[in-house]
Design an enzyme around this catalytic site. Structure first.
Site, PDB file in Angstrom:
ATOM      1  N   LYS A 181       0.879  -1.181   0.000  1.00 13.20           N
ATOM      2  CA  LYS A 181       0.000   0.000   0.000  1.00 13.20           C
ATOM      3  C   LYS A 181       0.907   1.218   0.000  1.00 13.20           C
ATOM      4  O   LYS A 181       1.448   1.612   1.029  1.00 13.20           O
ATOM      5  CB  LYS A 181      -0.886  -0.020   1.249  1.00 13.20           C
ATOM      6  CG  LYS A 181      -2.246   0.635   1.089  1.00 13.20           C
ATOM      7  CD  LYS A 181      -2.229   2.121   0.804  1.00 13.20           C
ATOM      8  CE  LYS A 181      -1.953   2.992   1.992  1.00 13.20           C
ATOM      9  NZ  LYS A 181      -1.646   4.389   1.645  1.00 13.20           N
ATOM     10  N   GLU A 256       9.728   1.453  10.784  1.00 13.81           N
ATOM     11  CA  GLU A 256      10.827   2.394  10.483  1.00 13.81           C
ATOM     12  C   GLU A 256      10.205   3.772  10.543  1.00 13.81           C
ATOM     13  O   GLU A 256       9.397   4.140   9.683  1.00 13.81           O
ATOM     14  CB  GLU A 256      11.373   2.155   9.068  1.00 13.81           C
ATOM     15  CG  GLU A 256      11.868   0.749   8.786  1.00 13.81           C
ATOM     16  CD  GLU A 256      13.230   0.471   9.389  1.00 13.81           C
ATOM     17  OE1 GLU A 256      13.827   1.372  10.001  1.00 13.81           O
ATOM     18  OE2 GLU A 256      13.692  -0.673   9.264  1.00 13.81           O
ATOM     19  N   CYS A 289      14.169  10.774   6.504  1.00 11.95           N
ATOM     20  CA  CYS A 289      14.015  10.370   7.898  1.00 11.95           C
ATOM     21  C   CYS A 289      15.339  10.445   8.654  1.00 11.95           C
ATOM     22  O   CYS A 289      15.378  10.762   9.831  1.00 11.95           O
ATOM     23  CB  CYS A 289      13.466   8.948   7.963  1.00 11.95           C
ATOM     24  SG  CYS A 289      14.480   7.759   7.088  1.00 11.95           S
ATOM     25  N   GLU A 384      10.154  16.238  14.855  1.00  9.42           N
ATOM     26  CA  GLU A 384      10.573  16.104  13.453  1.00  9.42           C
ATOM     27  C   GLU A 384       9.766  17.074  12.577  1.00  9.42           C
ATOM     28  O   GLU A 384       8.541  17.065  12.601  1.00  9.42           O
ATOM     29  CB  GLU A 384      10.303  14.669  12.999  1.00  9.42           C
ATOM     30  CG  GLU A 384      10.784  14.397  11.593  1.00  9.42           C
ATOM     31  CD  GLU A 384      10.387  13.009  11.106  1.00  9.42           C
ATOM     32  OE1 GLU A 384       9.196  12.651  11.217  1.00  9.42           O
ATOM     33  OE2 GLU A 384      11.271  12.283  10.620  1.00  9.42           O
TER      34      GLU A 384
HETATM   35  P1  NAD Z   1       2.388   8.565   7.446  1.00  2.00           P
HETATM   36  O1  NAD Z   1       2.515   7.799   8.706  1.00  2.00           O
HETATM   37  O2  NAD Z   1       1.413   9.666   7.398  1.00  2.00           O
HETATM   38  O3  NAD Z   1       2.015   7.606   6.225  1.00  2.00           O
HETATM   39  C1  NAD Z   1       2.819   6.511   5.866  1.00  2.00           C
HETATM   40  C2  NAD Z   1       1.950   5.459   5.218  1.00  2.00           C
HETATM   41  O4  NAD Z   1       1.023   4.988   6.184  1.00  2.00           O
HETATM   42  C3  NAD Z   1       1.126   5.945   4.035  1.00  2.00           C
HETATM   43  O5  NAD Z   1       1.102   4.938   3.049  1.00  2.00           O
HETATM   44  C4  NAD Z   1      -0.253   6.117   4.638  1.00  2.00           C
HETATM   45  O6  NAD Z   1      -1.299   5.978   3.705  1.00  2.00           O
HETATM   46  C5  NAD Z   1      -0.275   4.973   5.632  1.00  2.00           C
HETATM   47  N1  NAD Z   1      -1.238   5.129   6.721  1.00  2.00           N
HETATM   48  C6  NAD Z   1      -1.682   6.265   7.293  1.00  2.00           C
HETATM   49  N2  NAD Z   1      -2.585   5.977   8.263  1.00  2.00           N
HETATM   50  C7  NAD Z   1      -2.706   4.634   8.303  1.00  2.00           C
HETATM   51  C8  NAD Z   1      -3.466   3.725   9.103  1.00  2.00           C
HETATM   52  N3  NAD Z   1      -4.290   4.161  10.054  1.00  2.00           N
HETATM   53  N4  NAD Z   1      -3.330   2.403   8.880  1.00  2.00           N
HETATM   54  C9  NAD Z   1      -2.484   1.947   7.942  1.00  2.00           C
HETATM   55  N5  NAD Z   1      -1.754   2.761   7.146  1.00  2.00           N
HETATM   56  C10 NAD Z   1      -1.845   4.088   7.329  1.00  2.00           C
HETATM   57  O7  NAD Z   1       3.849   9.075   7.118  1.00  2.00           O
HETATM   58  P2  NAD Z   1       4.306   9.975   5.882  1.00  2.00           P
HETATM   59  O8  NAD Z   1       3.941  11.385   6.197  1.00  2.00           O
HETATM   60  O9  NAD Z   1       3.849   9.379   4.608  1.00  2.00           O
HETATM   61  O10 NAD Z   1       5.874   9.780   5.935  1.00  2.00           O
HETATM   62  C11 NAD Z   1       6.715  10.600   6.639  1.00  2.00           C
HETATM   63  C12 NAD Z   1       7.215   9.908   7.872  1.00  2.00           C
HETATM   64  O11 NAD Z   1       7.893   8.709   7.520  1.00  2.00           O
HETATM   65  C13 NAD Z   1       8.240  10.739   8.622  1.00  2.00           C
HETATM   66  O12 NAD Z   1       8.002  10.654  10.000  1.00  2.00           O
HETATM   67  C14 NAD Z   1       9.547  10.061   8.285  1.00  2.00           C
HETATM   68  O13 NAD Z   1      10.574  10.261   9.208  1.00  2.00           O
HETATM   69  C15 NAD Z   1       9.138   8.643   8.203  1.00  2.00           C
HETATM   70  N6  NAD Z   1      10.110   7.858   7.432  1.00  2.00           N
HETATM   71  C16 NAD Z   1      10.892   6.945   8.089  1.00  2.00           C
HETATM   72  C17 NAD Z   1      11.846   6.219   7.397  1.00  2.00           C
HETATM   73  C18 NAD Z   1      12.711   5.203   8.092  1.00  2.00           C
HETATM   74  O14 NAD Z   1      13.250   4.338   7.411  1.00  2.00           O
HETATM   75  N7  NAD Z   1      12.880   5.254   9.396  1.00  2.00           N
HETATM   76  C19 NAD Z   1      12.013   6.418   6.028  1.00  2.00           C
HETATM   77  C20 NAD Z   1      11.219   7.357   5.393  1.00  2.00           C
HETATM   78  C21 NAD Z   1      10.265   8.069   6.107  1.00  2.00           C
END
Ligand code: NAD
Length: 485
Positions: A181, A256, A289, A384
């Site tokens: 997804k 992650e 991230c 962040e």
């Molecule tokens: P997000 O948590 O808003 O969304 C990430 C994914 O989760 C999307 O596909 C979204 O549709 C899905 N999602 C949202 N709500 C959900 C739910 N209730 N159930 C299941 N899936 C759901 O994050 P974002 O804004 O897309 O990404 C940014 C974040 O990701 C930042 O905090 C960043 O640091 C982190 N990130 C971490 C890494 C790592 O490897 N540690 C790498 C890249 C990004």
């Protein structure tokens, strides 16, 4: 072109789900917009419970045959996927840049080749995945990595295909089936990956892609009782919701998450190198991230560091990510831009000083920002931002540097700039972080463990760590020959 095909810069992308080897439409759609100029890229299928159920059912049906496919054959198909990615690097790069606004040159030359490498690496690692048999009172212990079942993989928008394939490749190599997804702000390359995988001979149902919002498609997938693994990359609040679903079904989950990583610059560091490392933190418009967004600089060199940093950062070109000369592209979405600006405005109101930037630029771009005079317990130091915003703090002793570095709820990465090897050893041993770099940044090898401590994550990915997660590891104990006679 049918109504489901969305042409992005001349590349045809099917905006429907990919379930059981077929394109599946939804009654509802959502609009995908480019962060470059706000252009509508397409209407994307908006999945929910029904699509989640169908995808998990397809993954479950395809599981026994894929799990029983010999390792060598699975590896061959994954190599074919990698070849397919290689053949379409240009298309993937162009589509990804239009979709998430990251630089075309880095998609072409760094990210997409790395996507292909993800498949090759995990295919090859699988072939060498062995644990030596050992004996217990004449009995033989044999450890095997058995496939676990359908895996739900949920990914963010900042490096869409790179992060997705980092999960897809080991999950498939291990013999699992997958439901991916992708993030709703960058859905397109996942759809192209489905085409590539099908062309490479991956059987129907082994890889499924469900498009849609997290709260609809995502939450239905992670709550599904037939899912055997959940791997998530994204934000901390979403991780907590997913963890609750995983707990309800007792499904192993890997997270992650975000970070607020420090760059520690000691007076004995090569300041030229340290300022290069600091300026690099604006890459991908700060939407990384791992970014070392907290610059912690020893007081005696802080003025010189700041002067050289600002000189270098001022030379960065911000603009259209399709342009070869651009260093910093747009931020992903108007909501993200508002979020970034909110953090900066609150920091300035609380007494921070903008050494550089401090406001949005034209369109969906935020000016590279450096904020000084920030308190350790302030929001801008603790939370962040996920934009091109760095803070500058000074320290006078090594102990203080380590204390400041560790004093957030995160623990994803840390970078240390020092000319003293003994100091490097002492400091790195005390840092709470999944990855620590000394006099370098972003050097990553797929065989290394990757993940975060504290609120930056749960579990590790990479090499054997990925297979430990995606497999049900089994120990088979066999009695000595003749024991049963
Ligand atoms: P997000 O948590 O808003 O969304 C990430 C994914 O989760 C999307 O596909 C979204 O549709 C899905 N999602 C949202 N709500 C959900 C739910 N209730 N159930 C299941 N899936 C759901 O994050 P974002 O804004 O897309 O990404 C940014 C974040 O990701 C930042 O905090 C960043 O640091 C982190 N990130 C971490 C890494 C790592 O490897 N540690 C790498 C890249 C990004």
């Amino acid at each position: 072109m049918t109504e489901h095909i969305t042409p992005v810069a001349g590349v045809a992308v099917d905006a429907r789900h990919w379930i059981g080897g077929e394109r599946v439409a939804s009654a509802a759609t959502f609009t995908d917009v480019s962060p470059i100029d706000g252009a509508v890229l397409g209407e994307i299928a908006r999945g929910g419970q029904a699509e989640a159920d169908a995808a998990v059912a397809a993954a479950l049906a395809a599981f026994p045959a894929w799990a029983a496919t010999p390792r060598t054959e699975r590896a061959r198909i994954l190599h074919a996927v990698a070849d397919g990615v290689d053949k379409r690097i240009e298309e993937l790069a162009v589509v990804e840049t239009h979709d998430n606004g990251a630089l075309l040159r880095s998609h072409r030359r760094g990210v997409m080749p790395r996507v292909a490498h993800n498949f090759r690496f995990f295919a090859d690692w699988l072939l060498n995945l062995e644990h030596e048999d050992f004996e217990t009172r004449g009995h033989t212990n044999h450890v095997s990595w058995d496939p676990a079942g359908p895996c739900v993989l949920i990914t963010p928008w900042n490096a869409p295909l790179m992060l997705a394939t980092w999960k897809v490749a080991p999950a498939l190599a291990a013999g699992n089936t997958v439901i991916l997804k992708p993030a709703e702000w960058s859905p397109l390359t996942a759809s192209l990956l489905a085409d590539i995988a099908a062309e490479a001979g991956l059987p129907p149902g082994v890889l499924n892609v469900v498009q849609g919002y997290g709260a609809e498609a995502g939450s239905a997938l992670v709550a599904h009782p037939d899912v055997r693994r959940i791997s998530f990359t994204g934000s901390v609040p979403t991780a907590k919701t997913i963890a609750a679903s995983a707990a309800a079904n007792l499904v192993p989950a890997s997270f992650e998450l975000g970070g607020k990583s420090p760059l520690l610059v000691f007076a004995d560091a090569d300041i030229e190198l340290a300022t290069d490392l600091a300026v690099e933190q604006y890459d991908n418009a700060g939407q990384v991230c791992l970014a070392a967004t907290r610059l912690l600089v020893e007081e005696s060199v802080a003025d010189e560091f700041t002067r050289r940093f600002v000189e270098k950062a001022a030379r960065l070109t911000q603009g259209d990510p399709r342009d070869e000369a651009t260093d910093i592209g747009p931020n992903i979405h108007p909501r993200q831009l508002e979020k970034i600006d909110g953090f900066v405005r609150r920091a300035l109101a609380a007494g921070a000083r903008a050494v550089m930037g401090g406001a949005p630029g034209e369109g969906q771009y935020y000016r590279p920002t450096l904020l000084a005079d920030v308190a350790q317990d302030s929001e801008i130091v603790q939370e962040e931002v996920f934009g091109p915003v760095l803070t500058l703090q000074t320290f006078t002793t090594e102990e203080e540097a380590v204390r400041l570095a560790n004093d957030t709820r995160f623990g994803l990465a840390a970078t240390v700039a020092t000319g003293d090897q003994e100091r490097a050893g002492r400091v790195t041993a005390q840092l709470v972080a999944g990855t620590v770099w000394v006099n370098c940044f972003f050097v990553r090898d797929l065989q290394a463990p990757f993940g975060g401590s504290r609120h930056s994550g749960v579990g590790r990915e990479g090499g054997t760590w990925s297979f430990d997660f995606y497999c049900d590891v089994k120990n088979t104990v066999t009695a000595p020959k003749g024991w049963a006679d």
